[in-house]
Structures are given as structure tokens and as C-alpha cells.
Design a protein around this motif. Sequence first.
Motif, PDB file in Angstrom:
ATOM      1  N   ILE B  13       0.832  -1.189   0.000  1.00 36.89           N
ATOM      2  CA  ILE B  13       0.000   0.000   0.000  1.00 36.89           C
ATOM      3  C   ILE B  13       0.875   1.250   0.000  1.00 36.89           C
ATOM      4  CG2 ILE B  13      -0.211   0.055   2.517  1.00 36.89           C
ATOM      5  CD1 ILE B  13      -3.196   0.801   1.992  1.00 36.89           C
ATOM      6  N   GLN B  14       0.365   2.282  -0.629  1.00 38.23           N
ATOM      7  CA  GLN B  14       1.093   3.545  -0.693  1.00 38.23           C
ATOM      8  C   GLN B  14       0.903   4.324   0.609  1.00 38.23           C
ATOM      9  OE1 GLN B  14       2.720   3.767  -3.642  1.00 38.23           O
ATOM     10  NE2 GLN B  14       3.877   5.504  -2.817  1.00 38.23           N
ATOM     11  N   GLU B  15       1.961   4.980   1.046  1.00 40.40           N
ATOM     12  CA  GLU B  15       1.894   5.811   2.244  1.00 40.40           C
ATOM     13  C   GLU B  15       0.732   6.799   2.143  1.00 40.40           C
ATOM     14  OE1 GLU B  15       5.485   7.969   2.925  1.00 40.40           O
ATOM     15  OE2 GLU B  15       4.851   8.714   4.874  1.00 40.40           O
ATOM     16  N   GLY B  16       0.004   6.937   3.233  1.00 39.04           N
ATOM     17  CA  GLY B  16      -1.116   7.860   3.269  1.00 39.04           C
ATOM     18  C   GLY B  16      -2.454   7.222   2.972  1.00 39.04           C
ATOM     19  N   LYS B  17      -2.437   6.036   2.337  1.00 40.03           N
ATOM     20  CA  LYS B  17      -3.687   5.337   2.029  1.00 40.03           C
ATOM     21  C   LYS B  17      -4.144   4.507   3.228  1.00 40.03           C
ATOM     22  CE  LYS B  17      -3.742   6.654  -2.301  1.00 40.03           C
ATOM     23  NZ  LYS B  17      -4.754   7.614  -2.803  1.00 40.03           N
ATOM     24  N   THR B  18      -5.358   3.980   3.106  1.00 41.54           N
ATOM     25  CA  THR B  18      -5.914   3.130   4.154  1.00 41.54           C
ATOM     26  C   THR B  18      -5.701   1.663   3.806  1.00 41.54           C
ATOM     27  OG1 THR B  18      -7.617   4.733   4.770  1.00 41.54           O
ATOM     28  CG2 THR B  18      -8.035   2.429   5.352  1.00 41.54           C
ATOM     29  N   LYS B  55     -19.690  -3.271  17.657  1.00 47.55           N
ATOM     30  CA  LYS B  55     -19.596  -3.278  16.200  1.00 47.55           C
ATOM     31  C   LYS B  55     -18.281  -2.686  15.714  1.00 47.55           C
ATOM     32  CE  LYS B  55     -23.704  -4.902  15.338  1.00 47.55           C
ATOM     33  NZ  LYS B  55     -23.831  -6.270  14.811  1.00 47.55           N
ATOM     34  N   GLU B  56     -17.791  -1.711  16.444  1.00 50.55           N
ATOM     35  CA  GLU B  56     -16.620  -0.966  15.968  1.00 50.55           C
ATOM     36  C   GLU B  56     -15.817  -0.459  17.155  1.00 50.55           C
ATOM     37  OE1 GLU B  56     -17.299   1.891  12.658  1.00 50.55           O
ATOM     38  OE2 GLU B  56     -16.349   3.349  14.009  1.00 50.55           O
ATOM     39  N   LYS B  57     -14.508  -0.399  16.964  1.00 49.59           N
ATOM     40  CA  LYS B  57     -13.607   0.139  17.980  1.00 49.59           C
ATOM     41  C   LYS B  57     -12.528   0.927  17.263  1.00 49.59           C
ATOM     42  CE  LYS B  57     -13.259  -0.709  22.564  1.00 49.59           C
ATOM     43  NZ  LYS B  57     -12.846  -2.024  23.023  1.00 49.59           N
ATOM     44  N   ARG B  58     -12.120   2.046  17.873  1.00 54.89           N
ATOM     45  CA  ARG B  58     -11.079   2.867  17.253  1.00 54.89           C
ATOM     46  C   ARG B  58      -9.990   3.179  18.261  1.00 54.89           C
ATOM     47  NH1 ARG B  58     -12.820   6.098  12.557  1.00 54.89           N
ATOM     48  NH2 ARG B  58     -14.955   5.487  12.026  1.00 54.89           N
ATOM     49  N   LYS B  59      -8.784   3.316  17.720  1.00 57.76           N
ATOM     50  CA  LYS B  59      -7.656   3.753  18.537  1.00 57.76           C
ATOM     51  C   LYS B  59      -6.687   4.475  17.616  1.00 57.76           C
ATOM     52  CE  LYS B  59      -3.856   1.997  21.362  1.00 57.76           C
ATOM     53  NZ  LYS B  59      -3.197   0.761  21.847  1.00 57.76           N
ATOM     54  N   GLU B  60      -6.657   5.766  17.759  1.00 57.44           N
ATOM     55  CA  GLU B  60      -5.795   6.610  16.917  1.00 57.44           C
ATOM     56  C   GLU B  60      -6.093   6.323  15.444  1.00 57.44           C
ATOM     57  OE1 GLU B  60      -2.266   6.860  20.290  1.00 57.44           O
ATOM     58  OE2 GLU B  60      -1.932   5.723  18.462  1.00 57.44           O
ATOM     59  N   ARG B  61      -5.119   5.847  14.674  1.00 62.04           N
ATOM     60  CA  ARG B  61      -5.351   5.610  13.237  1.00 62.04           C
ATOM     61  C   ARG B  61      -5.905   4.222  12.947  1.00 62.04           C
ATOM     62  NH1 ARG B  61      -1.137   5.132  10.466  1.00 62.04           N
ATOM     63  NH2 ARG B  61       0.399   4.990  12.128  1.00 62.04           N
ATOM     64  N   LEU B  62      -6.195   3.459  13.970  1.00 62.79           N
ATOM     65  CA  LEU B  62      -6.666   2.084  13.792  1.00 62.79           C
ATOM     66  C   LEU B  62      -8.172   1.992  14.037  1.00 62.79           C
ATOM     67  CD1 LEU B  62      -3.871   0.221  15.808  1.00 62.79           C
ATOM     68  CD2 LEU B  62      -3.873   0.878  13.387  1.00 62.79           C
ATOM     69  N   LYS B  63      -8.826   1.148  13.248  1.00 60.63           N
ATOM     70  CA  LYS B  63     -10.252   0.891  13.440  1.00 60.63           C
ATOM     71  C   LYS B  63     -10.515  -0.587  13.212  1.00 60.63           C
ATOM     72  CE  LYS B  63     -13.683   1.721  10.439  1.00 60.63           C
ATOM     73  NZ  LYS B  63     -14.662   2.458   9.599  1.00 60.63           N
ATOM     74  N   ALA B  79      -4.331   6.571   6.967  1.00 64.57           N
ATOM     75  CA  ALA B  79      -3.134   7.413   6.805  1.00 64.57           C
ATOM     76  C   ALA B  79      -1.877   6.601   7.079  1.00 64.57           C
ATOM     77  CB  ALA B  79      -3.223   8.632   7.734  1.00 64.57           C
ATOM     78  N   SER B  80      -1.750   5.469   6.381  1.00 64.58           N
ATOM     79  CA  SER B  80      -0.669   4.527   6.676  1.00 64.58           C
ATOM     80  C   SER B  80       0.712   5.163   6.483  1.00 64.58           C
ATOM     81  CB  SER B  80      -0.814   3.285   5.803  1.00 64.58           C
ATOM     82  OG  SER B  80      -0.797   3.641   4.436  1.00 64.58           O
ATOM     83  N   GLN B  81       1.647   4.654   7.274  1.00 61.51           N
ATOM     84  CA  GLN B  81       3.027   5.151   7.267  1.00 61.51           C
ATOM     85  C   GLN B  81       3.962   3.960   7.076  1.00 61.51           C
ATOM     86  OE1 GLN B  81       3.325   6.865  11.172  1.00 61.51           O
ATOM     87  NE2 GLN B  81       1.750   8.416  10.778  1.00 61.51           N
ATOM     88  N   PRO B  82       5.159   4.193   6.550  1.00 63.67           N
ATOM     89  CA  PRO B  82       6.120   3.076   6.410  1.00 63.67           C
ATOM     90  C   PRO B  82       6.353   2.332   7.723  1.00 63.67           C
ATOM     91  CG  PRO B  82       6.875   4.947   5.147  1.00 63.67           C
ATOM     92  CD  PRO B  82       5.651   5.420   5.901  1.00 63.67           C
ATOM     93  N   ALA B  83       6.271   3.029   8.860  1.00 62.79           N
ATOM     94  CA  ALA B  83       6.462   2.377  10.167  1.00 62.79           C
ATOM     95  C   ALA B  83       5.340   1.404  10.503  1.00 62.79           C
ATOM     96  CB  ALA B  83       6.560   3.438  11.266  1.00 62.79           C
ATOM     97  N   ASP B  84       4.246   1.449   9.754  1.00 57.97           N
ATOM     98  CA  ASP B  84       3.152   0.492   9.966  1.00 57.97           C
ATOM     99  C   ASP B  84       3.443  -0.856   9.308  1.00 57.97           C
ATOM    100  OD1 ASP B  84       0.761   3.163   9.440  1.00 57.97           O
ATOM    101  OD2 ASP B  84       1.583   2.404  11.332  1.00 57.97           O
TER     102      ASP B  84
END
Lengths: 114, 111
Positions: B13-18, B55-63, B79-84
Motif C-alpha cells: 500500500i502507498q503511504e497515506g492510504k488506508t 460493532k466498531e472500535k477505534r484507537k488513533e489511526r486504527l479501526k 493514513a498509513s506510514q512506512p512504520a506500519d
Amino acid sequence: EPEVTQTPSHQVTQMGQEVILRCVPISNHLYFYWYRQILGQKVEFLVSFYNNEISEKSEIFDDQFSVERPDGSNFTLKIRSTKLEDSAMYFCASSSNRDTLENTFGSGTRLTVV
Amino acid sequence: SQKIEQNSEALNIQEGKTATLTCNYTNYSPAYLQWYRQDPGRGPVFLLLIRENEKEKRKERLKVTFDTTLKQSLFHITASQPADSATYLCALDQAGNKLTFGGGTRVLVKP
């Protein structure tokens, strides 16, 4: 941040020898686990431990394996008479609360049986 | 027979995408479903837990979503990052004493 500490990080042993893998869980945690991961495969449950006794064990955890909490801090996994197929990463984990099972894992011990 | 399936193919995936990962299970009735991150040669690191009645849970950029009718959980990294870049594992808890893990999906985020 509290950590689960495992030693050694890598253990090489001759087939048929006994090994002891050591873990220091997080100090206020009450539930302790061992998992293993053969290279390229899933993380597999071995055993859970609470209140100084085994709570549950998998089919993998046969008479060759035993666990012990010899003092207030250490949690050990003993493998008697190791086999080649015991080669794997062994992870210790602990959790504070049985209901949530949010596990904190150690970095693992890589066991190589030759 | 019981199965937990995650896409074994790596997700590039490209950086910044979901990034969206799937965990499907059969013949389980989990009380909880958890997601972990695993880096090479390291132990799993807990990310999120979702209960069967959520049904749903979120934590920062994670869902995470959990559909017990479809027997499926989706894990999103926005908003994926290379560190992910890592392998992401789903794990089911049925009996309250152990986790049963899926095989994991490797995610590679390219800058």
C-alpha cells in the motif's frame, strides 16, 4: 512501559536434552501463558497458568512439557527430551485480567534443536 | 472444523492510504476478537480488542469492526506510514484462557 522479559533469546540444544525457558512476567499480572511459533507458521497456544496451577493446555502440551512459577517473579517452561520438531520461537505472555485477555508478550526465545 | 483465515498474501500500500485487512472465522463463537502486530523475530504486540456485542472500535489511526453474523472482522489502518509495515494477526478468545491466532497478513507501506 512494563515488559515481559524472556531469557535466553536463543538456545541451541542437542536432541534428547532438557531445556528450560525463562520468563519474567509483568509484576502485577496474574495470568501467564506460553505460546510457540514454528518458523512461517501461526502462533499456537501451549498452556495457561493461574494461581499456581495450569488452567488450560493444548494438545501440543504433552508430558514432555511442564511449567512452573518457582518464586514470585519467574515463570518457566521445561521441555524434557527435546525433539527436532520442538524447534520454534517460544513466547511467554501475561495478562492482568482474565476477562479481557489483553496479553503482553515477551520477545521470545528461539529454540533450535539439532 | 474450526478455521481462522487471514489473507496470506502481502498487502502493498502507498503511504497515506488506508490498509484494510480481513479476518474470517468458522465454527467459533468468540467472546472477543483481538488484533496484534508482529515484527520479524519479535513477539506479538496488542493493538485492539473488540467484544462480541461491539460493532466498531477505534484507537488513533486504527479501526476494527466485528460482525458476528458474517463471522468477520475488518482491521483498518488509516493514513498509513512506512512504520506500519509489519504482520498483523487476528486472535479469537472463546474460553477466556487462551488465544487462537490466524496466520497473519503482512503489510508493506511504501513511501
